[in-house]
Motif scaffolding. Structure first.
Motif, mmCIF file in Angstrom:
data_model
loop_
_atom_site.group_PDB
_atom_site.id
_atom_site.type_symbol
_atom_site.label_atom_id
_atom_site.label_comp_id
_atom_site.label_asym_id
_atom_site.label_seq_id
_atom_site.Cartn_x
_atom_site.Cartn_y
_atom_site.Cartn_z
ATOM 1 N N ASP A 76 0.832 -1.211 0.000
ATOM 2 C CA ASP A 76 0.000 0.000 0.000
ATOM 3 C C ASP A 76 0.863 1.255 0.000
ATOM 4 O O ASP A 76 0.618 2.204 -0.753
ATOM 5 N N THR A 96 -9.415 8.678 -1.886
ATOM 6 C CA THR A 96 -9.551 7.410 -1.175
ATOM 7 C C THR A 96 -10.863 7.452 -0.404
ATOM 8 O O THR A 96 -11.657 8.376 -0.575
ATOM 9 N N GLU A 100 -10.709 3.083 4.690
ATOM 10 C CA GLU A 100 -9.534 2.311 4.282
ATOM 11 C C GLU A 100 -8.754 1.803 5.493
ATOM 12 O O GLU A 100 -8.858 2.330 6.603
ATOM 13 N N MET A 148 -10.233 0.158 -1.186
ATOM 14 C CA MET A 148 -10.021 -1.245 -0.836
ATOM 15 C C MET A 148 -11.069 -2.152 -1.497
ATOM 16 O O MET A 148 -12.200 -1.736 -1.732
ATOM 17 N N ASN A 151 -13.630 -4.539 2.992
ATOM 18 C CA ASN A 151 -13.200 -3.934 4.251
ATOM 19 C C ASN A 151 -12.782 -4.977 5.275
ATOM 20 O O ASN A 151 -13.444 -6.000 5.450
ATOM 21 N N ASP A 177 -6.513 -2.013 -2.325
ATOM 22 C CA ASP A 177 -5.969 -2.830 -1.244
ATOM 23 C C ASP A 177 -6.849 -4.076 -1.175
ATOM 24 O O ASP A 177 -7.978 -4.032 -0.697
#
Length: 392
Positions: A76, A96, A100, A148, A151, A177
């Protein structure tokens, strides 16, 4: 029940026996440095190349688009910092979400201190990114969207394909991610227009300290660690050969049993959610009921302090968590639960249980009975609960 009941697989997983067996020869027999030209070294180099090919195959990627890292947090950091540096001439704006992992959020905070501007888009009450807000946030100087895949706390799966399409439409790079999703869900980087993807070995029954970053060919990314020419000159340092081999074995295992594992985990997940909702009043399931990882169960219990709940569960041999393992030392409520609209007092009473295919209904029955007993005990000591009951 005398043995440990492990319900914290989102924090880390048990290294599978076949993964350990695959790694052992690379500690004691095939221990050569992959950069060496003699056969002992070339054996290690071949093993690395094979794992790179295995991982690429699971993503629909090319072998030379996979770069090994020390884990998801490094991947990341590398993705965000390297894009911010390499594309600074185009702009310094990154988008973002508010939910996150801290490997992304803290990296964004670092980048803000160094001249970048970050937009943190909102999510709905189930933790799904608001696509209209995301698209409206894009500006001419936007260089990256990092959202992401799923989660780590509430298990919500994001509309990754739609996010990728938005990013591609506006000529913005897209990083995801996928630490919680990789090995749990099928992922194709082309179908989802993903430019970079982070993953970690210890989330899929592999070893700790190893992960990878997928970087689409043509993306301008500079070296993250300077030194030798390892990882095609982008990440210096002698490769963690046993870790890479273990990651490869874990990936093969995860993708060969994904369908069967998902069915088993969904069955356990539904059973656990059903019992808790039916038998424990004043609780709330956090995350989307349908669009969630098959092994994730996250509840908030009103009038209960989460840390006390965890400690008392531990005394009964049950391992669970209140959220991300990376923030276990913090007294603040989960930023994820606050972002989906929970007030502080309810967010503080959260419990995350993340399952694996080895868990049994017997274990879940024991766990539910333990939660019922502990929640009742904690509520009996709560003046807030007493006032609430009187008003009811």
């Amino acid at each position: 029940m005398s043995r440990i009941i492990y319900l914290d697989n989102a924090a880390t997983t048990k290294t599978a026996p076949e993964v350990v067996q695959a790694m052992l020869p690379y500690f004691t027999e095939n221990y050569g440095n992959p950069s060496s030209i003699y056969s002992l070294g070339t054996e290690s180099k071949k093993a690395i190349s094979q794992v790179r090919e295995t991982i690429a195959g699971t993503l629909g990627a090319a072998n030379n688009e996979i770069y090994f890292t020390a884990g998801g947090s490094e991947a990341d950091n590398w993705a965000l910092k390297a894009v911010a540096e390499a594309y600074a001439s185009k702009g310094k704006h990154i988008i973002t979400s508010k939910i996150e992992h801290h490997a992304v959020l803290h990296t964004c905070e670092y980048l803000e201190k160094n001249g970048c501007e970050i937009t943190y888009v909102n999510v709905d009450e189930n933790g799904i990114v608001k696509l209209d807000e995301l698209e409206k946030a894009i500006r001419p100087d936007t260089i990256l969207i990092s959202i992401m895949y799923a989660n780590n706390e509430i298990g919500t799966i994001q509309p990754i394909k739609e996010i990728g399409e938005i990013a591609r439409k506006h000529n913005v790079l897209f990083h995801t991610d996928a630490v919680q999703a990789y090995g749990q869900l099928p992922i194709n980087v082309d179908e989802c227009s993903i430019d970079m993807l982070s993953a970690s070995g210890h989330k899929l029954n592999g070893p700790k300290g190893i992960g990878f970053l997928y970087i689409r060919k043509g993306i301008k990314i500079r070296s993250f660690i300077h030194g030798g020419q390892q990882e095609r000159g982008r990440r210096a340092g002698t490769e963690n050969v046993p870790g890479i081999v273990g990651l490869g074995a874990a990936v093969e295992r995860a993708f060969s049993m994904m369908e069967e594992k998902t069915v088993k985990e969904r069955e356990l997940q539904d059973y656990l959610i059903g019992r808790i909702e039916a038998e424990i009043p004043y609780c709330r399931l956090n995350g989307d009921r349908e669009k969630r990882l098959p092994n994730n169960v996250n509840f908030s219990f009103r009038f209960v302090e989460g840390e006390s709940l965890l400690i008392m569960l531990d005394m009964k041999g049950i391992c669970a968590s209140s959220g991300s393992a990376c923030t276990s030392g913090s007294l603040d409520p989960s930023h994820v639960l606050l972002a989906i609209g929970l007030p502080h007092e309810i967010a503080h009473g959260s419990l995350r249980m993340s399952l694996n295919e080895e868990n049994t209904k017997e274990e879940l029955d024991f766990t539910v009975e333990a939660i019922k007993e502990i929640v009742t005990k904690l509520r009996d000591m709560s003046p807030l609960y007493e006032d609430f009951v009187k008003k009811k």
